[in-house]
Write an enzyme that holds these catalytic residues in place. Structure first.
Site, PDB file in Angstrom:
ATOM      1  N   TYR B 175       0.952  -1.365  -0.296  1.00 12.26           N
ATOM      2  CA  TYR B 175      -0.103   0.023   0.063  1.00 12.26           C
ATOM      3  C   TYR B 175       0.924   1.214   0.103  1.00 12.26           C
ATOM      4  O   TYR B 175       1.517   1.460   0.759  1.00 12.26           O
ATOM      5  CB  TYR B 175      -1.049   0.018   1.137  1.00 12.26           C
ATOM      6  CG  TYR B 175      -2.024   0.976   1.345  1.00 12.26           C
ATOM      7  CD1 TYR B 175      -1.706   2.254   1.927  1.00 12.26           C
ATOM      8  CD2 TYR B 175      -3.395   0.916   0.491  1.00 12.26           C
ATOM      9  CE1 TYR B 175      -2.965   3.153   1.959  1.00 12.26           C
ATOM     10  CE2 TYR B 175      -4.207   1.857   0.619  1.00 12.26           C
ATOM     11  CZ  TYR B 175      -4.009   2.978   1.324  1.00 12.26           C
ATOM     12  OH  TYR B 175      -5.211   3.818   1.295  1.00 12.26           O
ATOM     13  N   TYR B 225      -5.221   5.743  -7.383  1.00 13.37           N
ATOM     14  CA  TYR B 225      -5.415   5.572  -6.121  1.00 13.37           C
ATOM     15  C   TYR B 225      -7.085   5.486  -5.780  1.00 13.37           C
ATOM     16  O   TYR B 225      -7.774   6.374  -5.790  1.00 13.37           O
ATOM     17  CB  TYR B 225      -4.824   6.755  -5.256  1.00 13.37           C
ATOM     18  CG  TYR B 225      -5.040   6.631  -3.824  1.00 13.37           C
ATOM     19  CD1 TYR B 225      -5.878   7.783  -2.941  1.00 13.37           C
ATOM     20  CD2 TYR B 225      -4.853   5.703  -3.126  1.00 13.37           C
ATOM     21  CE1 TYR B 225      -5.953   7.482  -1.710  1.00 13.37           C
ATOM     22  CE2 TYR B 225      -4.849   5.307  -1.623  1.00 13.37           C
ATOM     23  CZ  TYR B 225      -5.688   6.596  -1.036  1.00 13.37           C
ATOM     24  OH  TYR B 225      -5.514   6.502   0.425  1.00 13.37           O
TER      25      TYR B 225
END
Lengths: 138, 273
Positions: B175, B225
């Site tokens: 991440y 994103y």
């Protein structure tokens, strides 16, 4: 001295839990909540001690001295009140007694701020009601 | 995945100036805002303790951009050298604009089913071998270990369930809300020791074809994103051998991590072809 109508930066959330801190700040004193049973300091404050869960606490006055624990420099404007401040620093200061606070370093060039740098507290009266800490190099 | 969003305008009907996040809004009073404010503060501490360099953060950004350039649906297709990265504008020092994830709108879907059903479907199945969660929701000021995020506990659970170790992972999406997230996860997951994340990302190790290729789609820094949805589809497709030019050849065991907040919430998936 700025009045409430002129000062347009965010103000802290002063509530029952945080009031002792902000009352002391107005007197230009740095206090942090401390467990009356095990002696652990805690910031932010909370109803119970995270170490021993005791609800008993007091707010001793601290030395005001500490070290820069970390710091960043804002270049982007996140709130209109800071439009004229960028670039500005925000620091986490680790006080000699142990707890950490968020503040800003003053009287120091941005490029001279270092992790581990010894600092001491001062206060700025930003409104008639609120005084904020700032830290300057020792 | 939980995420922190920061409105750039005052709440409607608000009498008082905008209150940002932070301990009782105190952070906002001092000018500390947003997830990037919190993460950059941790990154600086890591740099001071371990000598992690700006170029280490840059190596992550550059590696993932290289992947995005050959990803037809990536947002960022323009080449970026280390020099470009170092000269890019500051957001919150030590973060340049290219240290921060994109802003995107998008949609993704994952179909999860039994192994039996999956075997009968068109695409090669990818099996979930391990899952984990780990969270550190202590206020950053109160954390015993300022650098701890909960990632290690998430990884430990997932690795144990899958019966594998970090050395076995062949491709991963870590991440990447910011470049620093990748460095600290490499350490907390056990891909390297605490403090060695900077050197670990040097020399192409995390690039396509490297020893541990990361974020092969370009990640949240250069592809898109959409919080926790950036990683899983790409790793599934890598394990299927479905990524064309972006393919890391022969990978069979992959890992996806997901985070929330300002590195407060953490989960892990280990996937096998």
């Amino acid at each position: 001295m700025a009045t409430e109508t002129e000062y347009n930066k965010p103000l802290p959330d002063i509530n029952e839990l945080t009031k002792p801190y902000w009352d002391a700040a107005k007197r230009h004193e740095l206090v942090i909540q401390r467990c009356s049973d095990c002696g652990h300091y805690r910031n932010p404050p909370s109803p119970n001690c995270p170490r021993c869960l005791s609800p008993n606490a007091h707010w001793p006055k601290l030395s005001g001295r500490g070290k820069v624990f970390s710091w960043v420099v804002f270049h982007r404007v996140y709130a209109p009140g800071f439009a004229n401040e960028v670039p500005y620093n925000v620091a986490v200061v680790e006080l000699d007694e142990g707890p950490k606070v968020i503040s800003n370093i003053i009287d120091c060039k941005l490029e001279d701020i270092k992790v581990g740098m010894p600092v001491e507290v001062t206060f700025e009266d930003v409104t008639d009601e609120v005084s904020l800490t700032r830290f300057r190099p020792v | 995945c939980a995420f922190i969003e920061l409105s750039l305008s005052p709440p409607p009907g608000s009498e008082t100036p905008y209150q940002g996040r932070g301990a009782q809004g105190e952070g906002a009073a001092h000018g500390l805002f947003g997830a990037m404010g919190g993460i950059s503060m941790v990154a600086r501490r890591h740099m001071a303790l371990y000598g992690t360099k700006q170029e280490h953060l840059g190596a992550v950004a550059v590696a993932f951009r290289k992947n995005a350039i050959i990803n037809p649906i990536a947002q960022m297709r323009k080449p970026m050298t280390m020099e470009d990265y170092m000269n890019s504008r500051w957001i919150i020092e030590p973060f340049h604009i290219n240290d921060c994830a994109l802003v995107s709108d998008g949609g993704r879907a994952l179909i999860v089913t039994s192994a039996e059903r999956a075997r009968a479907l068109r695409q090669p199945p990818v099996y979930i071998m391990g899952m984990g969660q780990g969270h550190n929701v202590s206020d950053p000021l109160r954390k015993e270990d300022f650098l701890d995020t909960g990632a290690g506990r998430s990884a430990e659970t997932a690795f144990k369930m899958a019966g594998v170790t970090p050395k076995d992972i062949q491709v991963a999406h870590l991440y990447d809300a910011a470049t620093y997230n990748v460095i600290t996860q490499l350490e907390e997951y056990g891909f390297c020791k605490r403090g060695e994340g900077g050197p670990f990302v040097e020399g192409g190790r995390i690039e396509r074809g490297g020893k541990l290729p990361l974020n092969p789609s370009g990640g949240q820094l250069s592809e898109v994103y959409i919080q926790g949805w950036t990683g899983p589809p790409e790793i599934v497709r890598q394990l299927r051998g479905d990524c064309g030019e972006r393919q890391n050849k022969g990978v069979e065991l992959g890992l996806v991590s997901n985070q929330g907040g300002s590195m407060n919430f953490h989960s892990t998936l280990i996937l096998r072809r």
